[in-house]
Scaffold this motif. Sequence first.
Motif, PDB file in Angstrom:
ATOM      1  N   ASP A 221      -4.532   6.579 -14.032  1.00  0.00           N
ATOM      2  CA  ASP A 221      -5.809   5.969 -13.659  1.00  0.00           C
ATOM      3  C   ASP A 221      -5.738   5.434 -12.227  1.00  0.00           C
ATOM      4  O   ASP A 221      -4.978   4.507 -11.956  1.00  0.00           O
ATOM      5  CB  ASP A 221      -6.130   4.837 -14.640  1.00  0.00           C
ATOM      6  CG  ASP A 221      -7.432   4.124 -14.328  1.00  0.00           C
ATOM      7  OD1 ASP A 221      -8.154   4.568 -13.416  1.00  0.00           O
ATOM      8  OD2 ASP A 221      -7.720   3.112 -15.001  1.00  0.00           O
TER       9      ASP A 221
ATOM     10  N   GLU B 297      -7.658   3.544 -10.768  1.00  0.00           N
ATOM     11  CA  GLU B 297      -8.134   2.159 -10.731  1.00  0.00           C
ATOM     12  C   GLU B 297      -7.091   1.185 -11.272  1.00  0.00           C
ATOM     13  O   GLU B 297      -7.313  -0.024 -11.283  1.00  0.00           O
ATOM     14  CB  GLU B 297      -9.426   2.020 -11.544  1.00  0.00           C
ATOM     15  CG  GLU B 297     -10.602   2.818 -10.998  1.00  0.00           C
ATOM     16  CD  GLU B 297     -11.030   2.322  -9.623  1.00  0.00           C
ATOM     17  OE1 GLU B 297     -11.052   1.093  -9.415  1.00  0.00           O
ATOM     18  OE2 GLU B 297     -11.327   3.166  -8.760  1.00  0.00           O
TER      19      GLU B 297
ATOM     20  N   TYR C  84      -4.054  -1.013 -11.085  1.00  0.00           N
ATOM     21  CA  TYR C  84      -3.182  -1.722 -10.144  1.00  0.00           C
ATOM     22  C   TYR C  84      -1.882  -2.040 -10.885  1.00  0.00           C
ATOM     23  O   TYR C  84      -1.681  -3.128 -11.414  1.00  0.00           O
ATOM     24  CB  TYR C  84      -3.886  -2.986  -9.660  1.00  0.00           C
ATOM     25  CG  TYR C  84      -3.258  -3.650  -8.461  1.00  0.00           C
ATOM     26  CD1 TYR C  84      -3.490  -3.172  -7.182  1.00  0.00           C
ATOM     27  CD2 TYR C  84      -2.440  -4.778  -8.606  1.00  0.00           C
ATOM     28  CE1 TYR C  84      -2.930  -3.784  -6.065  1.00  0.00           C
ATOM     29  CE2 TYR C  84      -1.872  -5.404  -7.505  1.00  0.00           C
ATOM     30  CZ  TYR C  84      -2.126  -4.898  -6.245  1.00  0.00           C
ATOM     31  OH  TYR C  84      -1.565  -5.514  -5.147  1.00  0.00           O
TER      32      TYR C  84
ATOM     33  N   LYS D  46      -9.326  -8.463 -13.209  1.00  0.00           N
ATOM     34  CA  LYS D  46      -9.147  -7.064 -13.570  1.00  0.00           C
ATOM     35  C   LYS D  46      -7.848  -6.806 -14.319  1.00  0.00           C
ATOM     36  O   LYS D  46      -7.516  -5.650 -14.610  1.00  0.00           O
ATOM     37  CB  LYS D  46      -9.185  -6.190 -12.311  1.00  0.00           C
ATOM     38  CG  LYS D  46     -10.498  -6.239 -11.543  1.00  0.00           C
ATOM     39  CD  LYS D  46     -10.450  -5.326 -10.330  1.00  0.00           C
ATOM     40  CE  LYS D  46     -11.760  -5.348  -9.557  1.00  0.00           C
ATOM     41  NZ  LYS D  46     -11.723  -4.448  -8.367  1.00  0.00           N
TER      42      LYS D  46
ATOM     43  N   LYS E  88      -8.202   2.413  -1.762  1.00  0.00           N
ATOM     44  CA  LYS E  88      -7.509   1.430  -2.587  1.00  0.00           C
ATOM     45  C   LYS E  88      -6.033   1.767  -2.809  1.00  0.00           C
ATOM     46  O   LYS E  88      -5.306   0.984  -3.434  1.00  0.00           O
ATOM     47  CB  LYS E  88      -8.197   1.304  -3.950  1.00  0.00           C
ATOM     48  CG  LYS E  88      -9.590   0.700  -3.905  1.00  0.00           C
ATOM     49  CD  LYS E  88     -10.153   0.559  -5.304  1.00  0.00           C
ATOM     50  CE  LYS E  88     -11.552  -0.044  -5.298  1.00  0.00           C
ATOM     51  NZ  LYS E  88     -12.105  -0.154  -6.676  1.00  0.00           N
TER      52      LYS E  88
ATOM     53  N   ASN F  80      -2.709   2.002  -7.977  1.00  0.00           N
ATOM     54  CA  ASN F  80      -3.880   2.846  -7.709  1.00  0.00           C
ATOM     55  C   ASN F  80      -3.518   4.282  -7.347  1.00  0.00           C
ATOM     56  O   ASN F  80      -4.261   4.962  -6.636  1.00  0.00           O
ATOM     57  CB  ASN F  80      -4.765   2.231  -6.614  1.00  0.00           C
ATOM     58  CG  ASN F  80      -5.252   0.833  -6.970  1.00  0.00           C
ATOM     59  OD1 ASN F  80      -4.957  -0.135  -6.270  1.00  0.00           O
ATOM     60  ND2 ASN F  80      -6.001   0.719  -8.057  1.00  0.00           N
TER      61      ASN F  80
END
Length: 351
Positions: A133, A135, A137, A157, A317, A339
């Motif tokens: 993924d 997204e 982190y 998050k 990112k 990321n």
Amino acid sequence: MNNFKLLTFFILTISLFSCGSNSDKKSSDFSLKISEDKEEFQLGEEIQVSVLNPKNRKIDSVAFYFEGQKLQAENGNFRTAIILDNYKLGNQPIEAHVFTEGEKQEISKTIKLFNNTAPISYTYEIVNSYPHDPEAYTQGLEFYNDTLYESLGQYGKSKLRKTDLETGEIYNEIKLDDQYFGEGITILDGKIYQLTWREGEGIVYNLDDFEQTETFAYNESKEGWGFTNDGEKLYKSDGTEKIWILNPETLSEETFIQPAHHRGLSSKLNELEWVEGKIYANTYQKDGVAIINPENGAIEGLIDFRGLREKVTQHDKLDVLNGIAYNPNSKKLYVTGKNWDRIFEVNIIEK
């Protein structure tokens, strides 16, 4: 009372108060001298430690200690020799209890103990890659029964999730409260242990349903970074030169190692992974992974992962390498980053 008398009274009062407040701070009449007048040593060296007695006070006896062990002292000369072998690396205090004229004075001096060999240099080859993924982190990554578990960071998050390596499918996921910044995870005896960054506590979950069962305080350390275990004890990095060793029952930080190579100490060790009796640790914002002996902290190897970040999709990112997972069933090693859209299976090759 005139102004002059008032000023005099005020000065005398401050003076008396200051003297009284420091009356219990007594410096020692003795000090320690280390051979060769240096502070940095390597495993295997021998050093001489002696008590300096500039006031020529009568000394009845001296007891020397290093790493909690009492040393054999030559009391006639009030000195001892230490062969720096089988000790933990890092900043280590040498202590002496000097018994003189009915009192005991305690003195100490800290040395830096490094490894006596340079780390072995390794590189890598990519065996395979799998979806990740972008997204996510990534703060912690660990296999358990061939299933991948991951801790995600950032305030608002942070998550804990269970995924399928080959497809990236998320089997289970929970979001942490917004005040938590998720960090490293490890799994032991049917429980998931997750660190938080600056919140001073970790979280414990049931492995099956991710139900939170308890929290635990860090005690000595101030931050949570990486987490792993050896099947019995838990190991926790905190951004400093220390890796803390936790009691699995009380979760208290009982002791620590200080990872060191032949020239100095290492800090900012982030994600941790237990791999065949060694601790693998990536250095925050670096493309390298240290291979650490958990007994004494010696950095025995360094894996150079430069170039791996360029093999994922580049985007705004995209962040640093951070994520090491070893599957003890298949004996395979995986790495990823914050990321990144890929997880890489890699082989480690000596340069």
